[in-house]
Design a protein around this motif. Structure first.
Motif, PDB file in Angstrom:
ATOM      1  N   ARG A 213       0.836  -1.221   0.000  1.00 15.46           N
ATOM      2  CA  ARG A 213       0.000   0.000   0.000  1.00 15.46           C
ATOM      3  C   ARG A 213       0.860   1.256   0.000  1.00 15.46           C
ATOM      4  N   THR A 214       2.037   1.179   0.623  1.00 15.07           N
ATOM      5  CA  THR A 214       2.870   2.388   0.675  1.00 15.07           C
ATOM      6  C   THR A 214       3.701   2.559  -0.598  1.00 15.07           C
ATOM      7  N   LYS A 215       3.950   1.445  -1.326  1.00 13.48           N
ATOM      8  CA  LYS A 215       4.879   1.547  -2.460  1.00 13.48           C
ATOM      9  C   LYS A 215       4.233   1.398  -3.835  1.00 13.48           C
ATOM     10  N   HIS A 216       3.089   0.713  -3.884  1.00 11.57           N
ATOM     11  CA  HIS A 216       2.512   0.364  -5.189  1.00 11.57           C
ATOM     12  C   HIS A 216       1.204   1.096  -5.454  1.00 11.57           C
ATOM     13  N   GLY A 243      13.609   0.271 -11.644  1.00 10.03           N
ATOM     14  CA  GLY A 243      13.005   1.507 -11.138  1.00 10.03           C
ATOM     15  C   GLY A 243      14.046   2.535 -10.728  1.00 10.03           C
ATOM     16  N   VAL A 244      15.194   2.068 -10.220  1.00 10.72           N
ATOM     17  CA  VAL A 244      16.239   3.009  -9.771  1.00 10.72           C
ATOM     18  C   VAL A 244      16.820   3.738 -10.987  1.00 10.72           C
ATOM     19  N   LEU A 245      17.109   2.964 -12.048  1.00  8.72           N
ATOM     20  CA  LEU A 245      17.652   3.599 -13.259  1.00  8.72           C
ATOM     21  C   LEU A 245      16.617   4.550 -13.866  1.00  8.72           C
ATOM     22  N   LEU A 246      15.370   4.114 -13.866  1.00  3.62           N
ATOM     23  CA  LEU A 246      14.310   4.949 -14.441  1.00  3.62           C
ATOM     24  C   LEU A 246      14.179   6.254 -13.656  1.00  3.62           C
ATOM     25  N   GLU A 247      14.248   6.141 -12.341  1.00  2.00           N
ATOM     26  CA  GLU A 247      14.124   7.350 -11.524  1.00  2.00           C
ATOM     27  C   GLU A 247      15.276   8.303 -11.832  1.00  2.00           C
ATOM     28  N   GLN A 248      16.501   7.741 -11.897  1.00  2.00           N
ATOM     29  CA  GLN A 248      17.674   8.599 -12.165  1.00  2.00           C
ATOM     30  C   GLN A 248      17.614   9.202 -13.571  1.00  2.00           C
ATOM     31  N   ARG A 260       0.703   7.800 -16.984  1.00  4.61           N
ATOM     32  CA  ARG A 260       1.722   8.514 -16.196  1.00  4.61           C
ATOM     33  C   ARG A 260       2.604   7.530 -15.462  1.00  4.61           C
ATOM     34  N   VAL A 261       3.816   7.987 -15.179  1.00  7.48           N
ATOM     35  CA  VAL A 261       4.686   7.174 -14.332  1.00  7.48           C
ATOM     36  C   VAL A 261       4.239   7.415 -12.884  1.00  7.48           C
ATOM     37  N   PHE A 262       4.098   6.342 -12.135  1.00 13.09           N
ATOM     38  CA  PHE A 262       3.596   6.424 -10.756  1.00 13.09           C
ATOM     39  C   PHE A 262       4.599   7.201  -9.891  1.00 13.09           C
ATOM     40  N   ALA A 263       4.087   8.138  -9.112  1.00 17.52           N
ATOM     41  CA  ALA A 263       4.971   9.033  -8.356  1.00 17.52           C
ATOM     42  C   ALA A 263       5.864   8.291  -7.370  1.00 17.52           C
ATOM     43  N   HIS A 265       6.966   5.058  -7.695  1.00 12.29           N
ATOM     44  CA  HIS A 265       7.682   3.904  -8.253  1.00 12.29           C
ATOM     45  C   HIS A 265       7.892   4.147  -9.751  1.00 12.29           C
ATOM     46  N   ALA A 266       9.134   4.451 -10.135  1.00 13.14           N
ATOM     47  CA  ALA A 266       9.390   4.885 -11.512  1.00 13.14           C
ATOM     48  C   ALA A 266       9.248   3.770 -12.543  1.00 13.14           C
ATOM     49  N   ASN A 267       9.065   2.510 -12.094  1.00 13.44           N
ATOM     50  CA  ASN A 267       8.906   1.409 -13.052  1.00 13.44           C
ATOM     51  C   ASN A 267       7.436   1.043 -13.243  1.00 13.44           C
ATOM     52  N   MET A 268       6.526   1.876 -12.749  1.00 15.75           N
ATOM     53  CA  MET A 268       5.108   1.531 -12.898  1.00 15.75           C
ATOM     54  C   MET A 268       4.375   2.619 -13.660  1.00 15.75           C
ATOM     55  N   ILE A 269       3.584   2.181 -14.639  1.00 11.94           N
ATOM     56  CA  ILE A 269       2.766   3.120 -15.413  1.00 11.94           C
ATOM     57  C   ILE A 269       1.348   3.032 -14.874  1.00 11.94           C
ATOM     58  N   ILE A 270       0.754   4.181 -14.615  1.00 14.73           N
ATOM     59  CA  ILE A 270      -0.645   4.165 -14.149  1.00 14.73           C
ATOM     60  C   ILE A 270      -1.557   4.804 -15.204  1.00 14.73           C
ATOM     61  N   ASN A 271      -2.819   4.449 -15.122  1.00 16.65           N
ATOM     62  CA  ASN A 271      -3.835   5.059 -15.977  1.00 16.65           C
ATOM     63  C   ASN A 271      -4.598   6.060 -15.113  1.00 16.65           C
ATOM     64  N   ALA A 272      -4.333   7.338 -15.361  1.00 17.59           N
ATOM     65  CA  ALA A 272      -4.929   8.370 -14.506  1.00 17.59           C
ATOM     66  C   ALA A 272      -6.353   8.727 -14.930  1.00 17.59           C
ATOM     67  N   GLY A 273      -6.933   7.988 -15.853  1.00 20.42           N
ATOM     68  CA  GLY A 273      -8.313   8.275 -16.250  1.00 20.42           C
ATOM     69  C   GLY A 273      -8.673   7.603 -17.547  1.00 20.42           C
ATOM     70  N   ALA A 274      -8.256   8.238 -18.651  1.00 18.68           N
ATOM     71  CA  ALA A 274      -8.674   7.719 -19.957  1.00 18.68           C
ATOM     72  C   ALA A 274      -7.463   7.396 -20.832  1.00 18.68           C
ATOM     73  N   ALA A 275      -6.420   6.801 -20.239  1.00 10.44           N
ATOM     74  CA  ALA A 275      -5.222   6.475 -21.021  1.00 10.44           C
ATOM     75  C   ALA A 275      -5.574   5.478 -22.133  1.00 10.44           C
ATOM     76  N   THR A 276      -4.927   5.650 -23.276  1.00  9.72           N
ATOM     77  CA  THR A 276      -5.122   4.713 -24.392  1.00  9.72           C
ATOM     78  C   THR A 276      -3.876   3.833 -24.487  1.00  9.72           C
ATOM     79  N   SER A 277      -3.978   2.759 -25.265  1.00 15.74           N
ATOM     80  CA  SER A 277      -2.802   1.894 -25.419  1.00 15.74           C
ATOM     81  C   SER A 277      -1.686   2.661 -26.124  1.00 15.74           C
ATOM     82  N   THR A 278      -2.064   3.585 -27.016  1.00 10.95           N
ATOM     83  CA  THR A 278      -1.034   4.389 -27.703  1.00 10.95           C
ATOM     84  C   THR A 278      -0.292   5.250 -26.681  1.00 10.95           C
ATOM     85  N   ASP A 279      -1.027   5.876 -25.770  1.00 12.68           N
ATOM     86  CA  ASP A 279      -0.378   6.684 -24.717  1.00 12.68           C
ATOM     87  C   ASP A 279       0.609   5.815 -23.941  1.00 12.68           C
TER      88      ASP A 279
END
Ligand SMILES: Cc1cc2nc3c(=O)[nH]c(=O)nc-3n(C[C@H](O)[C@H](O)[C@H](O)COP(=O)(O)OP(=O)(O)OC[C@H]3O[C@@H](n4cnc5c(N)ncnc54)[C@H](O)[C@@H]3O)c2cc1C
Length: 308
Positions: A213-216, A243-248, A260-263, A265-279
């Motif tokens: 819950r705190t990290k993901h 994630g470390v390399l991505l953050e750096q 968006r990249v999750f604030a 965890h830099a290795n996780m992509i989130i869908n903040a609403g209406a993300a498309t597969s192209t996004d």
């Protein structure tokens, strides 16, 4: 798929009730992205799996095996074939082993085995998805992997054979097996657990859930880590976190549309609403390029992309 309706109508009644047409894949994937699947077949037992697979082969319809959809990016155009949605959820105990349907949610399995007085799987508490998806991807965390527990599995091979195999057929390794993406369906598995200290295991389970819950992105749509961690720098060492390399490389500030990249965890992509597969694909490509430009390291994706 033009002939979806014809195909559906030609099925025996007992199979028809297991099939739905034009099912939005964003409702079946945790990233909540994806257009309609022409046909979705709910597989509740090995016989149904056999019959649906035979049908796909006979009519030359592409098929895809879906569990909990927590490691899949589906395309906005959907999938012009047949989705085998694995929903075998039986669970039986024998001594310190359990035989479980591959469609059971991994987290339910952990909860239910603890209720049966069996420990071992609690390390994986909170990993989304099904037992089948976990086995073909050798899901793991905190130094353990699901493959450590497998005694045998019931498989449906691409040529239509039902076969019981041991763990050697999976070739378990880091987040990978020989079975992933081969068209082999995992239908059931026997896992060896322990008659351990259930209270202690339940405590560990809560700890892992809270830690996640705190990290993901537990309450936000995502597909987990996008890229695989990197091999260890020296033999026997720990893998290096992508994630470390991505953050750096500045990934945490990146977004494409609602992807968006999750604030946290830099290795996780989130869908903040209406993300498309192209996004999502554009964002993943930018993340990969940033790491290449800064470190000359080529990240390899972990998430499976389901093309139309
Ligand atoms: C917030 C979050 C956190 C996560 N944390 C972790 C983690 O700590 N560790 C980890 O390893 N993963 C993690 N994941 C990724 C994901 O949960 C795992 O990979 C999970 O095991 C996938 O299972 P699934 O049933 O959802 O598979 P799906 O996403 O449905 O499918 C994944 C792949 O498995 C195949 N497949 C699924 N079921 C079967 C079957 N029965 N037979 C044959 N092939 C099948 C599919 O064809 C596809 O190729 C996380 C994901 C999220 C969203």
């Amino acid at each position: 798929m033009d002939n979806a309706r014809t195909l559906l109508e030609s099925l025996p009644l007992d199979l028809q009730s297991q099939v739905r047409q034009s099912v939005p894949l964003n409702s079946l994937t945790t990233l909540r992205v994806g257009g309609p699947a022409a046909l979705l077949c709910r597989v509740s037992n090995p016989e149904q799996a056999l019959r649906f697979q035979a049908l796909a082969l006979e009519r030359q319809i592409p098929f895809f095996i879906l569990g909990g959809g927590s490691n899949v990016l589906a395309d906005d155009r959907g999938f012009q074939g047949l989705i085998l949605h694995i929903s075998t959820e039986n669970l039986d105990r024998k001594g310190d082993t359990v035989r479980a349907g591959a469609g059971i949610s991994l987290d339910d399995l952990i909860e239910r085995t603890l209720d049966l007085g069996l420990t071992g799987l609690e390390f994986a508490s909170g990993i989304p998805g099904t037992l089948g998806g976990a086995l073909v991807g050798n899901a793991g965390c905190y130094g353990h992997e699901i493959g450590e527990f497998l005694v045998e599995a019931l498989l449906l091979r691409p040529d239509g054979r039902l076969e019981t195999v041991g763990p050697e057929e999976f070739g378990f390794r880091y987040r990978e097996t020989d079975l992933r993406e081969t068209g082999t369906v995992v239908l059931e598995a026997v896992l060896k657990l322990q008659r351990g200290d259930v209270d202690q295991a339940a405590g560990l389970r809560q700890e892992k859930i809270l830690d996640r819950r705190t990290k993901h992105p537990v309450d936000v749509p995502s597909a987990g880590s996008w890229f695989r961690n990197l091999p260890a720098a020296e033999p026997g060492g720990r893998r290096r976190a992508a994630g470390v390399l991505l953050e750096q490389a500045g990934a945490k500030d990146m977004s494409e549309g609602d992807a968006r990249v999750f604030a946290k965890h830099a290795n996780m992509i989130i869908n903040a609403g209406a993300a498309t597969s192209t996004d999502v694909l554009k964002l993943a490509a930018r993340m990969q390029s940033a790491v290449w430009e800064k470190f000359e390291v080529r990240l390899v994706k972990e998430v499976r992309y389901l093309e139309p």
